[in-house]
Enzyme design. Structure first.
Site, mmCIF file in Angstrom:
data_model
loop_
_atom_site.group_PDB
_atom_site.id
_atom_site.type_symbol
_atom_site.label_atom_id
_atom_site.label_comp_id
_atom_site.label_asym_id
_atom_site.label_seq_id
_atom_site.Cartn_x
_atom_site.Cartn_y
_atom_site.Cartn_z
ATOM 1 N N GLU A 424 0.805 -1.231 0.000
ATOM 2 C CA GLU A 424 0.000 0.000 0.000
ATOM 3 C C GLU A 424 0.833 1.273 0.000
ATOM 4 O O GLU A 424 0.609 2.195 0.793
ATOM 5 C CB GLU A 424 -0.959 -0.011 1.203
ATOM 6 C CG GLU A 424 -1.926 -1.170 1.154
ATOM 7 C CD GLU A 424 -3.041 -1.100 2.191
ATOM 8 O OE1 GLU A 424 -3.001 -0.197 3.037
ATOM 9 O OE2 GLU A 424 -3.941 -1.948 2.125
ATOM 10 N N GLU A 500 -4.765 -9.113 0.735
ATOM 11 C CA GLU A 500 -5.239 -8.668 2.054
ATOM 12 C C GLU A 500 -6.738 -8.444 1.965
ATOM 13 O O GLU A 500 -7.217 -7.840 1.004
ATOM 14 C CB GLU A 500 -4.518 -7.372 2.449
ATOM 15 C CG GLU A 500 -4.729 -6.999 3.895
ATOM 16 C CD GLU A 500 -3.881 -5.785 4.291
ATOM 17 O OE1 GLU A 500 -2.670 -5.746 3.982
ATOM 18 O OE2 GLU A 500 -4.455 -4.875 4.900
#
Ligand code: GAL
Length: 793
Positions: A424, A500
């Site tokens: 991220e 995720e």
């Protein structure tokens, strides 16, 4: 002619002293000085000298005031108290509101004179914070990342024999955060002292691959780097022997080589294993490579490398392990645990992994950084597939060095199936980001072309060529706006993974929203962060879209920090399938029901609703049976067909008594669950994970403590404080209870229960014998437990 020393790698974890807070440390190697802050003759004023002072006449090593004796792994941050003070740093909440700061470690040690001539190195597997290390006043170096290892050659600076004692000093500045979760502070992974001959296998110097595997045989390619630190060229035999898991040698190759002085040389050996036993999560077969360096018939170095034989492939249709499609059932995890912060003794790491494995997990994502090496050894042995992750999208010299360090250290582990380059990062989907990612992926492929690279992304999947730089595109929360489904159709060559998912927030044993105390109800979906979904949805997403290859749920365990959706006084995350102690939340049973074939039925909530007689209570049932019949006090509330990979619901008017559920498959009862209204708290109960531990000063017994009624049922709302006393050769390592808003200390001899349970961690000493633990609480019958600390193996 080389000196002939066998390799010796010993633990360097004992006998450290720790000072919390900064002290001035200078290094004394400068003009006019002989060097070394332990030089009594050159004693100067100030703390910096005191910490390494040896009394010249007595040889004593005084322990400076305000220093505490500690054992590594050590995390001083977990010893602090939570405080809501913005001066603690920019993101104290995400780090669990615990102050970090600076700490200094020192250790005095002797080095026998006959070690002179060896190569002596000191290894730090992980120091959280920027660490600076001195030996006898000589600066050895500074290391920035708390997630990668560092080692120093100390052969020149050591005092041997009569030359005096050695002082190693490590200053750790944990003020700078590397992530947005609890990271701790201190020397929190193992330390080692290694002695080798000057002709030796280099650090992380073997690389084993199996480029061709069939039922009949496996080709094994062994690349070994030999380091010659002598002043002359050295001729030796390099022998590679492969040993199977019964200790039987199955392949051997020996070659004579000459290694130039002060140089390294890489040698390739090609071997073959007949009828190889493959590694998989179900059968984690391992082989051992023994590497020997032999001079004139004498072994001068030996080095062990565990490896496995298996094939992996990632396709548009999923992950193929040893030729078989394998759905990845994983969790993401940070490092910390109740009672210990990030300083987990090996036994606690093993405990966590075992819990995940029992839940049916076959995969572990080390979020968002490289794990401790022992965790990888355990994943190899237990059979857990691993995503090994680089901390930062960073192609600076430091960033590249950290990545290289990770790959070289870990590339022999059969458990590792993916190298994750980043998580991220803000530059996802951007041109500069793509360039940096390309550099990292290339470094990785160069060092290990046998595993794919991945980026765990939460945006920018289709921007500016970013995703094209890695072999697998990770989708964090990819279900939002059907991004994953749309991208699968739009990018026909893209290989995707559910890197995720979920981030579903529940608190163990809590069934009603309680924003004041910072609790989320166990009924999934009541509070959902905008990016998240329930564990149920996350799993169904993968089942319905197998191109996602699998799922890594956020997270296996709650962790300190990120108390989403709350903030102070809540200090822990709520994302875990288990709490910080490893106590299962209700959603654990959902996963176990879909991830294991073991017949299972689970009812939530508890059945202690006091005077709320007649009120409708939401009852959820998880099972892997086909049909469920629910009954209250023997009266059937009806039979329902199970919702595939979901849960069943009833609304039941409350009356005290027994709620029971029966699961049937093909008409046969496969599992039964009863939940009873309990009486008031009456007795304490302790359940150790093992009754025999090793008297090695590191082993840990994890004791589940519960508060029960007269009939022995755990009282699901009990919150009494429990006091612990330990006699015999053991000590309390820490306590916890999984309460995300608890500010009680984890280093203590007492803890309140949270919804019926708390956890006690007992650590062995070096003495064998019986450890007797007593638990007491006002008004409750005490519990006693005996654990045997057996001689260390
Ligand atoms: C993800 C992130 C995790 C954690 C999680 C909380 O986006 O990768 O580190 O912050 O969100 O939901």
């Amino acid at each position: 002619m080389p000196l002939q020393f066998a390799r010796d790698k010993e633990s360097f974890d004992r006998d450290w002293f720790f000072h919390k807070g900064d002290i001035p440390i200078k290094y004394a190697v400068k003009a006019g000085m002989t060097g070394g802050i332990t030089d009594c003759g050159k004693r100067e004023e100030g703390d910096w000298l005191e910490i390494a002072y040896v009394d010249k006449d007595t040889g004593d090593v005084p322990i400076p005031q305000d220093w505490q004796r500690v054992q590594i792994p050590h995390d001083w941050v977990v010893e602090g108290s939570a405080v809501n003070d913005p001066n603690l740093g920019s993101r104290p909440g995400s780090h669990g509101y615990l102050p970090t700061g600076v700490g200094v470690y020192r250790k005095m040690f002797a080095m026998p004179s006959d070690d002179l001539g060896k190569k002596i190195t000191v290894h730090f597997d992980g120091v959280m914070g920027v660490s600076t290390v001195w030996l006898n006043g000589h600066l050895l170096g500074t290391h920035e990342s708390g997630y990668t290892e560092v080692h120093y050659d100390i052969s020149d600076k050591i005092r041997y024999g009569d030359e005096g004692l050695n002082a190693i000093v490590v200053k750790v500045d944990a003020n700078r955060y590397e992530g947005w979760w609890y990271e701790g502070g201190g020397i929190y992974r193992h330390t080692w002292l290694q002695k080798t001959d000057c002709l030796h296998v280099a650090h992380s110097g073997t690389y084993v691959t199996t480029p061709r595997v069939s039922e009949e045989s496996a080709d094994v390619v062994v690349r070994t780097i030999i380091h010659n630190e002598y002043e002359q060229d050295q001729t030796c035999e390099l022998r590679s022997t492969i040993v199977n898991n019964h200790g039987v040698g199955v392949a051997k190759f020996t070659e004579t080589i000459t290694v130039p002085w002060l140089d390294q040389m890489e040698i390739e050996h090609k071997l073959s294993i007949a009828a190889p036993q493959l590694w998989s999560p179900e059968c984690p077969n391992l082989y051992r490579l023994n590497t020997e360096v032999i001079v004139n018939g004498q072994q001068v170095d030996s080095y062990e490398t565990m490896f496995g034989v298996r094939t992996i492939a990632f396709t548009r249709d999923g992950f193929i392990l040893n030729g078989r499609p394998t759905l990845i059932k994983g969790t993401c995890n940070h490092q910390d645990f109740a009672g210990v912060g990030v300083a987990l003794p090996d036994a606690v790491i093993a405990y966590k992994l075992q819990l995940l494995k029992e839940m049916g997990c076959n995969a572990y994502r080390s979020a968002h950084h490289p794990p401790t090496p022992e965790l990888l050894d355990m994943c190899d042995r237990l059979g857990l597939l691993v995503v090994d992750e680089n901390r930062l999208l960073d192609s600076s010299p430091n960033g590249i060095a950290d990545l290289q360090n990770l790959i070289r250290r870990d590339r022999n582990h059969p458990s590792i199936i993916i190298w994750c380059m980043e998580n991220e990062e803000i530059l996802e989907g951007k041109t500069t980001g793509a360039r940096i990612l390309r550099s990292l992926a290339n470094v990785t492929r160069k060092l290990d072309p046998t595993r794919p690279t991945m980026a765990a992304m939460n945006h920018g999947w289709n921007g500016e060529g970013y995703s094209d730089q890695v072999d697998i595109v990770g989708y964090n929360y990819g279900q939002r706006n059907q991004q994953d489904i749309n991208d699968h159709a739009a990018y026909p060559s893209r290989i995707m993974l559910g890197s995720e998912s979920a981030s579903s927030t529940t608190t163990r044993g809590i069934y009603e929203l309680d924003a004041e105390r910072g609790y989320c109800p166990a009924y999934e979906g009541i509070y959902m962060p905008s990016w998240s979904c329930t564990v149920e949805q996350a799993w169904n997403d993968v089942v319905n879209n197998p191109f996602l290859t699998g799922v890594f749920l956020w997270t296996g365990f709650d962790y300190r920090g990120e108390p989403t959706p709350y903030s102070w006084p809540c200090v822990n995350s709520h994302f875990g399938i288990m709490d910080t102690c490893g106590f299962p939340k209700d959603v654990y049973y959902y996963l176990k029901s879909v991830w294991t074939p073991e017949p299972l039925i689970h009812i939530m909530p508890h059945w202690n609703w006091g005077d709320r007689i007649g009120e409708l209570i939401d009852v959820w049932v998880y099972t892997n049976g086909e049909q469920v019949e629910l009954a209250l006090n023997g009266r059937s509330l009806g039979m329902k067909p199970m919702v595939q990979a979901g849960h069943l619901t009833w609304q039941v008017p409350y009356e005290p008594g027994e709620l029971s559920a029966i699961a049937r498959q093909d008409g046969q009862i496969i599992a039964v669950k009863r939940v009873q209204t309990t009486g008031t708290p009456a007795v304490l109960h302790m359940e150790p994970d093992r009754r025999i531990i090793q008297a090695d000063g590191t082993d840990v017994c994890l004791v589940k403590v519960s508060i029960r009624d007269e009939r022995g049922n755990v009282v699901p709302t009990a919150d009494q404080e429990v006091m612990f006393a330990v006699e015999g050769p053991g000590a309390i390592l820490g306590v916890g209870n999984g309460n995300p808003s608890s500010h009680e200390p984890d280093k203590a001899n007492r803890r309140r229960a949270f919804n019926g349970y708390c956890l006690l961690l007992i650590q062995s000493s070096l003495l064998a014998g019986e450890i007797v633990v007593t638990a007491t609480s006002t008004g409750l019958a005490a519990a006693k437990l005996a654990i045997l600390a057996g001689p260390a193996a």
